[in-house]
Design a protein around this motif. Structure first.
Motif, short mmCIF file in Angstrom:
data_model
loop_
_atom_site.label_atom_id
_atom_site.label_comp_id
_atom_site.label_asym_id
_atom_site.label_seq_id
_atom_site.Cartn_x
_atom_site.Cartn_y
_atom_site.Cartn_z
N ASP A 38 0.74 -1.13 0.04
CA ASP A 38 -0.09 0.03 0.16
C ASP A 38 0.75 1.36 0.10
OD1 ASP A 38 -2.62 -1.29 0.22
OD2 ASP A 38 -2.44 -1.62 2.25
N LEU A 39 0.47 2.23 -0.69
CA LEU A 39 1.02 3.35 -0.86
C LEU A 39 0.94 4.39 0.34
CD1 LEU A 39 1.17 4.64 -4.69
CD2 LEU A 39 3.08 3.83 -3.14
N CYS A 40 1.67 4.77 1.06
CA CYS A 40 1.64 5.52 2.29
C CYS A 40 2.22 7.01 2.13
CB CYS A 40 2.00 4.75 3.39
SG CYS A 40 1.55 3.30 3.71
N PHE A 41 1.23 8.12 2.71
CA PHE A 41 1.78 9.52 2.44
C PHE A 41 3.09 9.19 3.41
CE2 PHE A 41 2.00 13.33 4.54
CZ PHE A 41 2.17 14.31 3.43
N LEU A 42 4.10 10.04 2.88
CA LEU A 42 5.31 10.27 3.69
C LEU A 42 5.52 11.66 4.13
CD1 LEU A 42 8.20 9.18 4.62
CD2 LEU A 42 8.95 9.92 2.17
N VAL A 43 5.42 12.60 3.14
CA VAL A 43 5.83 13.94 3.41
C VAL A 43 5.34 15.02 2.31
CG1 VAL A 43 8.29 14.21 2.61
CG2 VAL A 43 7.69 15.52 4.37
N LYS A 44 4.95 16.24 2.48
CA LYS A 44 4.65 17.14 1.70
C LYS A 44 5.96 18.38 1.85
CE LYS A 44 0.76 19.50 2.62
NZ LYS A 44 -0.46 20.37 2.69
N LYS A 45 6.57 18.61 0.70
CA LYS A 45 7.46 19.54 0.60
C LYS A 45 7.39 20.40 -0.61
CE LYS A 45 10.17 18.52 4.27
NZ LYS A 45 10.32 19.38 5.03
N ASP A 46 7.63 21.84 -0.31
CA ASP A 46 7.56 22.77 -1.43
C ASP A 46 8.67 22.53 -2.36
OD1 ASP A 46 10.02 23.84 -0.59
OD2 ASP A 46 9.13 25.58 0.71
N GLN A 47 8.69 23.39 -3.61
CA GLN A 47 9.43 22.79 -4.70
C GLN A 47 11.10 22.89 -4.44
OE1 GLN A 47 7.41 21.08 -6.73
NE2 GLN A 47 9.07 21.55 -8.24
N LEU A 48 11.37 23.66 -3.57
CA LEU A 48 12.64 23.95 -3.13
C LEU A 48 13.34 22.54 -2.66
CD1 LEU A 48 15.03 25.98 -2.65
CD2 LEU A 48 14.08 26.34 -0.31
N TRP A 49 12.55 21.97 -1.93
CA TRP A 49 13.13 20.64 -1.04
C TRP A 49 12.55 19.52 -1.54
CZ3 TRP A 49 16.73 21.74 1.88
CH2 TRP A 49 16.91 22.92 2.65
N SER A 50 11.70 19.53 -2.40
CA SER A 50 11.04 18.32 -3.23
C SER A 50 12.22 17.53 -3.91
CB SER A 50 10.15 18.52 -4.03
OG SER A 50 10.27 19.29 -5.07
N GLY A 51 13.02 18.28 -4.50
CA GLY A 51 14.32 17.55 -5.37
C GLY A 51 15.13 16.83 -4.26
N LEU A 52 15.29 17.22 -3.07
CA LEU A 52 16.27 16.73 -2.05
C LEU A 52 15.72 15.46 -1.81
CD1 LEU A 52 18.64 16.68 -0.25
CD2 LEU A 52 17.52 18.05 1.09
N VAL A 53 14.33 15.53 -1.49
CA VAL A 53 13.53 14.29 -1.14
C VAL A 53 13.65 13.20 -2.06
CG1 VAL A 53 11.33 13.38 -0.19
CG2 VAL A 53 12.19 15.60 0.69
N ALA A 54 13.57 13.57 -3.22
CA ALA A 54 13.39 12.60 -4.20
C ALA A 54 14.77 12.02 -4.58
CB ALA A 54 13.03 13.28 -5.60
N ASP A 55 15.93 12.79 -4.55
CA ASP A 55 17.30 12.32 -4.24
C ASP A 55 17.52 11.23 -3.37
OD1 ASP A 55 17.83 13.62 -6.73
OD2 ASP A 55 18.83 15.38 -5.73
#
Length: 111
Positions: A38-55
């Motif tokens: 099951d896919l679970c919500f992890l976090v919500k981040k603005d564009q500035l930080w979303s690239g870091l989360v993905a990396d």
């Protein structure tokens, strides 16, 4: 997260795992026991930080889905800086992802 009857519960609408038989976000009573996939919500981040989360997730071989909160049309109109990304991971990776992001964003609400 506390277990309900030895198993975490899951709301398909909110993509959250939790204790109890009622979703704490939407109040949905149609919850079920969670499955590892099951896919679970992890976090919500603005564009500035979303690239870091993905990396971080990619480097640690954690599969994820990133979904823009506003959508392309509204983002184009009001600007990329206002966009936020919602990240989801399979339940089997949720604890590991939460721990990794907790080290990077101490004090933030992760999951």
């Amino acid at each position: 997260v506390v277990k309900h009857g030895g198993q975490y519960m899951y709301c398909e609408k909110c993509k959250l795992c939790f204790e109890d038989t009622l979703c704490p976000v939407c109040g949905n009573r149609k919850v079920r026991q969670i499955d590892e996939k099951d896919l679970c919500f992890l976090v919500k981040k603005d564009q500035l930080w979303s690239g870091l989360v993905a990396d971080v997730l990619k480097k640690n071989q954690i599969p994820f889905i990133a979904q823009n909160e506003l959508g392309a049309g509204l983002t184009a109109k009001i600007g990329l800086c206002s966009e936020r990304s919602l990240f989801y991971v399979p339940y089997e990776y949720l604890q590991r992802a939460t721990d990794l992001l907790g080290e990077i964003f101490p004090g933030d609400s992760i999951q």
